[in-house]
Design a protein around this motif. Structure first.
Motif, short mmCIF file in Angstrom:
data_model
loop_
_atom_site.label_atom_id
_atom_site.label_comp_id
_atom_site.label_asym_id
_atom_site.label_seq_id
_atom_site.Cartn_x
_atom_site.Cartn_y
_atom_site.Cartn_z
N ARG A 201 2.56 1.86 6.41
CA ARG A 201 2.08 3.03 5.64
C ARG A 201 1.87 2.66 4.17
O ARG A 201 0.89 3.08 3.55
CB ARG A 201 3.10 4.17 5.76
N LEU A 202 2.81 1.90 3.61
CA LEU A 202 2.67 1.50 2.20
C LEU A 202 1.41 0.68 1.99
O LEU A 202 0.70 0.86 0.98
CB LEU A 202 3.90 0.69 1.77
N ALA A 203 1.10 -0.22 2.91
CA ALA A 203 -0.11 -1.03 2.79
C ALA A 203 -1.36 -0.17 2.84
O ALA A 203 -2.30 -0.36 2.05
CB ALA A 203 -0.14 -2.08 3.90
N ARG B 226 -1.70 3.14 2.18
CA ARG B 226 -1.81 3.98 0.99
C ARG B 226 -2.27 3.18 -0.21
O ARG B 226 -3.11 3.63 -1.00
CB ARG B 226 -0.45 4.63 0.69
N HIS B 227 -1.72 2.00 -0.35
CA HIS B 227 -2.07 1.16 -1.50
C HIS B 227 -3.56 0.80 -1.48
O HIS B 227 -4.25 0.93 -2.50
CB HIS B 227 -1.23 -0.12 -1.47
N LEU B 228 -4.08 0.36 -0.35
CA LEU B 228 -5.47 -0.04 -0.29
C LEU B 228 -6.41 1.13 -0.53
O LEU B 228 -7.40 1.02 -1.27
CB LEU B 228 -5.76 -0.69 1.07
N VAL B 229 -6.11 2.27 0.07
CA VAL B 229 -6.98 3.45 -0.13
C VAL B 229 -6.95 3.88 -1.59
O VAL B 229 -8.00 4.18 -2.17
CB VAL B 229 -6.54 4.60 0.80
N GLY C 174 2.23 2.15 11.57
CA GLY C 174 2.40 2.72 10.23
C GLY C 174 1.12 2.70 9.43
O GLY C 174 0.82 3.63 8.67
N PHE C 175 0.34 1.62 9.58
CA PHE C 175 -0.94 1.53 8.85
C PHE C 175 -1.88 2.63 9.30
O PHE C 175 -2.51 3.30 8.46
CB PHE C 175 -1.57 0.15 9.10
N ARG C 176 -1.99 2.84 10.60
CA ARG C 176 -2.85 3.92 11.10
C ARG C 176 -2.38 5.28 10.57
O ARG C 176 -3.19 6.12 10.15
CB ARG C 176 -2.84 3.95 12.63
N ASN C 177 -1.08 5.51 10.59
CA ASN C 177 -0.56 6.78 10.09
C ASN C 177 -0.83 6.95 8.60
O ASN C 177 -1.14 8.05 8.14
CB ASN C 177 0.94 6.88 10.35
N GLY C 178 -0.69 5.84 7.85
CA GLY C 178 -0.98 5.92 6.42
C GLY C 178 -2.43 6.27 6.15
O GLY C 178 -2.73 7.08 5.27
N LEU C 179 -3.36 5.70 6.93
CA LEU C 179 -4.78 6.03 6.75
C LEU C 179 -5.05 7.49 7.12
O LEU C 179 -5.88 8.16 6.48
CB LEU C 179 -5.64 5.11 7.62
N THR D 77 -0.83 -9.58 -2.74
CA THR D 77 -0.10 -8.32 -2.56
C THR D 77 0.51 -8.34 -1.16
O THR D 77 -0.13 -8.75 -0.19
CB THR D 77 -1.05 -7.12 -2.69
N THR D 78 1.75 -7.89 -1.06
CA THR D 78 2.44 -8.00 0.22
C THR D 78 3.54 -6.95 0.33
O THR D 78 3.91 -6.32 -0.67
CB THR D 78 3.02 -9.43 0.39
N ILE D 79 4.05 -6.79 1.53
CA ILE D 79 5.20 -5.93 1.77
C ILE D 79 6.42 -6.83 1.86
O ILE D 79 6.48 -7.72 2.71
CB ILE D 79 5.05 -5.12 3.08
N ARG D 80 7.39 -6.60 0.99
CA ARG D 80 8.60 -7.43 0.98
C ARG D 80 9.60 -6.89 2.00
O ARG D 80 10.05 -5.75 1.93
CB ARG D 80 9.23 -7.44 -0.40
#
Length: 348
Positions: free
Chosen positions: A178-180, A182-185, A210-215, A299-302
């Protein structure tokens, strides 16, 4: 009169000799020498015991102790892909924490294959370990799950958790996805793709989920043809990025579910004459040490790999002691660097 503390040269010291020389009861010496250091440190008497034991060259009889306690103070670890930097960091957390608790670690690092992992579990179980940590477990078959559930040996999963009957410790991979997104959008990238890792890995599944949900929070859909399945390696990133980028309708940004995959993407982008981040935004996952040192820092998720290993040991030792535990999901964070700075509006 013969000194009662005199010892026969070459003979290992006994607990009685250590206790007498340190001026404590033998039960105190025994307790100090078989337990890890307390959180508030050793008492003066305990320090004398340990110093005396070291001076006399005392070595505990682990075999005799295991017969007495029915424990070997050894933890088994099944950990494929130990050459992977993230996995190695996780093992570091395991070994440091186990050692501090007075345990040794017996490691088996089989291929990322169900049959090999089954053999590793059987091998370590046969070595009478007190508990097992199963790291990055391949999606097991039902008969493998059944064989695990019939063992009395305490077990805990790390990083992947395909067996719902066993407790686990992992990073919050769904939140990382989700964080990834949101950040890209929010940086202006809306035409997106994901290099999603192997389908059998719960880490990859949850990062994609999570990525799909974030989008979806922004009303953006991720078409299936923008998702590529690969291994967690550079070669997988190269193959997937080539299929996504060497075409007129290429995406404007990619979320790679591991940093090593993202490195493969960077190489393909360079070969195709694409500039990161102007032509292609990129976000990885895990924050391996090289991520900040790339020509365009990534840029990355830690993900807290070392803490995952350490927490796994703490929970497994609770299981060994007969206590109930709950699975732990540890927080992750986005580390913003140059590879995903604001998208530039430009013709393709």
């Amino acid at each position: 009169m013969t000194d009662r503390l005199a010892r026969v040269p070459g003979r290992p010291p006994t607990l009685r000799e250590i206790a007498d020389r340190a001026g404590v009861h033998v039960s105190t010496a025994s307790r100090v020498l078989r337990q890890p250091e307390p959180a508030d440190g050793w008492s003066d008497a305990a320090q004398r015991v340990r110093r005396t034991a070291a001076e006399l060259g005392y070595q505990p009889n682990l075999w005799a102790a295991s017969l007495r306690t029915r424990r070997t103070t050894t933890l088994g670890v099944v950990m494929p892909r130990l050459t992977d930097g993230v996995v190695a960091t996780m093992f570091q957390g395991i070994e440091e924490t186990a050692t501090a608790a007075g345990y040794s670690v017996l490691l088996s690092s089989p291929p990322d294959d169900l049959g090999a992992q089954r053999d590793a579990v059987d091998f370590l179980s046969g070595r009478q370990v007190d508990g097992l940590l199963l790291s990055s477990l391949h999606s097991p078959s039902e008969d493998f799950l059944a064989s695990l559930s019939t063992r009395s040996l305490p077990m805990l999963q790390l990083n992947r958790h395909p067996d719902p009957t066993l407790p686990y410790v992992a990073g919050d991979d769904a939140q990382g996805g989700r964080l990834a997104a949101r950040h890209l959008v929010e940086r202006g990238y809306t035409d997106l793709a994901v290099i999603a890792g192997p389908a059998h890995a719960t880490t990859a599944q949850e990062r994609l989920f999570g990525f799909r949900n974030g989008l979806s929070e922004y009303g953006i859909d991720l078409p299936d043809d923008r998702v590529r399945r690969t291994g967690f390696d550079v070669a997988g990133g190269v193959a997937a990025a080539t299929s996504l980028l060497d075409r007129p309708d290429r995406p404007r940004a990619i979320f790679a579910v591991s940093d090593t995959v993202a490195i493969g993407v960077i190489g393909v982008a360079r070969d195709l004459g694409l500039t990161i981040p102007d032509d292609l935004g990129l976000v990885g996952y895990n924050d391996i040490p090289v991520a900040a040192q790339l020509p365009v820092p990534l840029t990355t998720i830690r993900s807290p790999a070392r803490l995952i290993g350490a927490t796994g040991v703490h929970l497994l030792l609770d299981l060994v002691a007969g206590r109930d535990v709950e699975s732990a999901v540890l927080p992750v964070e986005l580390v913003e660097r140059a590879s995903s700075s604001a998208a530039r509006t430009r013709p393709r």
